[in-house]
Design an enzyme around this catalytic site. Structure first.
Site, PDB file in Angstrom:
ATOM      1  N   PHE A  89       0.877  -1.187   0.000  1.00 37.95           N
ATOM      2  CA  PHE A  89       0.000   0.000   0.000  1.00 37.95           C
ATOM      3  C   PHE A  89       0.906   1.226   0.000  1.00 37.95           C
ATOM      4  O   PHE A  89       1.684   1.434   0.924  1.00 37.95           O
ATOM      5  CB  PHE A  89      -0.910   0.017   1.237  1.00 37.95           C
ATOM      6  N   ASP A 128       9.266   3.146   1.616  1.00 36.44           N
ATOM      7  CA  ASP A 128       8.075   3.880   2.038  1.00 36.44           C
ATOM      8  C   ASP A 128       7.858   3.628   3.537  1.00 36.44           C
ATOM      9  O   ASP A 128       7.400   2.558   3.929  1.00 36.44           O
ATOM     10  CB  ASP A 128       6.883   3.410   1.208  1.00 36.44           C
ATOM     11  N   LYS A 159       2.017  10.501   8.411  1.00 35.02           N
ATOM     12  CA  LYS A 159       1.387   9.975   9.634  1.00 35.02           C
ATOM     13  C   LYS A 159       2.039  10.500  10.924  1.00 35.02           C
ATOM     14  O   LYS A 159       1.894  11.676  11.230  1.00 35.02           O
ATOM     15  CB  LYS A 159       1.382   8.441   9.602  1.00 35.02           C
ATOM     16  N   THR A 183       1.659  24.346  -4.413  1.00 32.03           N
ATOM     17  CA  THR A 183       1.410  25.618  -3.719  1.00 32.03           C
ATOM     18  C   THR A 183       2.016  25.628  -2.323  1.00 32.03           C
ATOM     19  O   THR A 183       2.785  26.520  -1.974  1.00 32.03           O
ATOM     20  CB  THR A 183      -0.101  25.900  -3.607  1.00 32.03           C
TER      21      THR A 183
END
Lengths: 501, 501
Positions: free
Chosen positions: B218, B327, B358, B382
């Site tokens: 994931f 990751d 997280k 941005t």
């Protein structure tokens, strides 16, 4: 040649701030112009060093050890910034017509937002960021009702918050794909083949659907969004993409009243192309699930189209069964004089999805009932937004209402645009195509002057502006930008132009 | 059949919280276990209603008018939540071993974070969110140095902040693509053809590069990330994807010490497959620019592999010229007993990219020098993160150091895992494959018991847990979870199991 093309693109890159230099020292007219209640604002610009000043240069070097700083203009003293004025770390105070890439709604350090921070009841919202999709805070429904849903565009009853503009558009695209496939399979359950193939990225589970976008558009930089972004090569180079259809966006000729026939023809041509592409991509086996469009193409050069164009586009989506997604990330939040730029269109049949971010402080999108994904966890991530941003947004909306800021925007936008018209008439060799809605204005600068005389002036900068498209300056002041701020800017700009002539 | 498959996937969907019910009322051992300085914590769970209680049900109905609420478990009173205990709107106080999908680092309302909010010097950071890439605040380099860079993994000198986990991985992928293409073209300038074709999503400007990922992984839900996510069909169904290679991830047999030969063989098989896929995709004209992997596949079922496996994987990426992206969105931040889970591998040749979010409160990724994009505006948006999150992170890191939380995690994780081993020995028909590192633990539940007896008990819930994979319960407590919290949980769990037997 190639290298000059790249460097030209970089020089004009949309986020490169531009400054205007005043001849000797900054001259301003705040005493002449009517000043209103924005008493937390400064009186005018004040420059102490060239920009970037010594402290900014030092910090840029320091940050350069940690990340790419090629885009850093200067470092800011946000504590000292007020209202329409951004103060840098060398004590320079600049009139800000760019507002952090159009993302500061009511200026710096607005007292209403500071007050909100002082309220101990709000502490927990900042300290405990929830997984909103599974464990929302008690006040979440009320907060949504008083903030986002209180400004929901016509026809939109549902809202999904997200963390930023790209995530908003990514998830809006996903909603459109899910909606399209559910429609296609008659709302029955997916097949075993759907479920097994999707796990390995293959059809039919991961179908060959597409989103139609327009040349010149900007919808973000994550890979789904980037496949619909076509404003600058530097955004897209070397990143794999999807074979999705790209239609031409109208290139209007100005002044509009002189070219009404030509512009109507141009818009018709683009609309025909949209229909042709929908048919062509269906034949290619990559049907168009949705069309995404900005009310004004911002990063791509402040390209406008008529309300007629957008109404016709909406009809085309209906005719071909595609969803209609209006991306208001940059145009939304009041800057055009209406809260949503697409309210200017007079749509009878509302859009399916309207996405937002920037001035709304939180990302997200509104949608019609039928666009909402049919099952939980299909549109989902850990945070699903950030309630502390909704808290600020509620207060921003209070200020907008209390101070009638949409009317102010209309008024100051008119002053700004009229001033640009006058300067354009006075300097036809330098300025052209002045255009805008509210304070969401732009003007084109002739290439030579743009490169040689405005971008390069790094001294005595009083005003912060942004570039967009090939040769446009875009104006993106906060909603508290008043007529007298427009006059301050126009005076400075006029002086600069007199020097360039 | 099809429908049951979907509903089964939903029932087990990774974000569906699970609760454990205690037999009559919650029994806890806090008085027996040593209690430490977390004096802002509660003594134990305390249930007043079934969950979701009447107030939660009312609010769910209200929110259901605004968005899909299928994933909402209950509404929370974050003001009243403390430390390891989440309090809901009906006054129920639950021991939280799931912590907002593993995203609360030091518990609810930690005094250090509340104190930080009370400091008026920090106000501006919350009220004025900058466009970090162009106009950073003065303290930004110092803030990065004292927060993220103070915990930079070995070999990582550069860090880029982002807003969330998906954006972090999307931009990490983009960095790998840019790096790969620059290498391929010998760091010379792109061709005119590159620049023109990328604007319309076509090769060579948008090249056919790929990212290799693992089945069960994931990495997020935006479209680039989603092409590397393979944990649940409901995440991927109906969303177009890329034809990228997917390797098998080792399926280890437990207990590890009994299956060392089989597990080594399994890991070799997977590594061979990785190399085969790299070759195959190169031949297909879609070379692998990078490999992305979780140190422990979290959403996919808490699947572990040996340090040897990861070291070999790193060697394969070197051999084939692909970047190596670890990751750590769910594993990072101390929960495995080291700040980064991949520190357990003893890598001699550091990874190229390590992404996080997280528990780090801000998203982003570390990278080696050479992975940093060569020009500005290529990795850009941005906001580029949010300095108010860096502010919190600095304080979280202070707390972790001051309270030796990594040691605490190791200690309490050991207590938790040993407890699970014991219960597994006692209830072999119900529990299996207890595994973990630090408090990042999981155990499998036999299907019948999982569905019939644990998920469905909606009364007297004392403990919040998460599901993952097909039949696992995952434990994701905060870093302030102590041995006595593990004992509280184990006692409750033991009672539940006794009832199920």
């Amino acid at each position: 040649m190639v290298s000059s093309l790249i460097s030209r693109q970089l020089a004009l890159s949309l986020h490169k701030n531009l400054w205007l230099s005043a001849p000797a020292r900054c001259r301003y007219v705040s005493k002449a112009a009517a000043k209103t209640q924005a008493d937390f604002d400064y009186d005018g610009p004040s420059m102490k060093t060239s920009v970037p000043g010594p402290r900014s240069q030092e910090l840029t070097k320091q940050l350069g050890e940690m990340q790419n700083v090629g885009a850093v203009n200067f470092f800011c003293n946000y504590e000292e910034s007020r209202g329409n004025y951004l103060v840098d770390v060398d004590g320079n105070r600049m009139l800000d017509l760019y507002t952090q890439i159009s993302s500061i709604p009511i200026g710096y350090n607005h007292p209403a937002l500071l007050k909100l921070m002082a309220n101990p009841n709000n502490l927990s919202t900042f300290v405990n960021r929830p997984a909103l999709g599974i464990l929302p805070p008690e006040n979440f429904p009320d907060r949504l009702a008083e903030s986002l849903l209180s400004v929901a565009p016509s026809g939109m009853t549902r809202v999904q918050t997200m963390a930023c503009g790209s995530c908003s558009n990514e998830n809006a695209f996903k909603s459109m794909f899910i909606w399209y496939k559910n429609k296609e399979r008659g709302h029955s359950t997916p097949s075993n083949e759907d479920l097994s193939t999707c796990m390995i990225n293959q059809v039919p589970g991961c179908p060959d659907l597409s989103i139609l976008s327009f040349m010149g558009s900007f919808h973000g930089r994550t890979m789904g969004c980037l496949a619909t972004t076509h404003s600058k090569a530097i955004h897209k180079l070397d990143i794999p993409s999807f074979d999705w259809p790209i239609a031409p966006f109208p290139r209007l000729q100005y002044p509009l009243e002189e070219f009404s026939r030509e512009n109507a023809q141009e818009e018709s041509r683009c609309l025909e192309e949209v229909e042709d592409l929908i048919v062509k991509w269906r034949q290619k086996g990559k049907p168009v699930a949705g069309i995404v469009v900005e009310p004004i193409q911002a990063e791509g050069g402040d390209n406008h189209a008529s309300p007629d164009f957008f109404r016709s586009l909406r009809k085309i989506t209906r005719k071909h069964g595609c969803a209609f997604h209006v991306d208001e990330v940059q145009t939304g939040g009041g800057t055009t004089g209406k809260f949503w730029a697409h309210e200017h269109w007079g749509l009878e049949d509302p859009a399916d999805i309207v996405s937002f971010s920037k001035k709304l402080l939180t990302g997200g999108y509104f949608q019609r009932d039928e666009l909402q994904a049919n099952e939980p966890y299909r549109i989902f991530n850990t945070w699903m937004g950030d309630p502390s941003k909704n808290l600020f947004l509620s207060e921003v909306l209070n200020v907008i209402r209390r101070e009638n800021l949409l009317e102010e925007v209309t008024r100051s936008g008119k002053a700004l645009l009229n001033g640009l018209y006058e300067l354009q008439a006075q300097y036809p060799g330098i300025l052209s195509r002045a255009r805008g809605q509210g304070t969401f204005c732009a003007v084109d600068i002739s290439w030579a002057h743009h490169q040689n005389s405005i971008c390069k002036t790094y001294h005595s900068k009083c005003v912060i502006l942004g570039g967009c498209g090939e040769r446009s300056i875009r104006f993106r002041p906060a909603l508290i930008f008043k007529e007298y701020h427009a006059q301050i800017f126009l005076n400075i700009f006029s002086d600069v132009l007199a020097q360039l002539k």
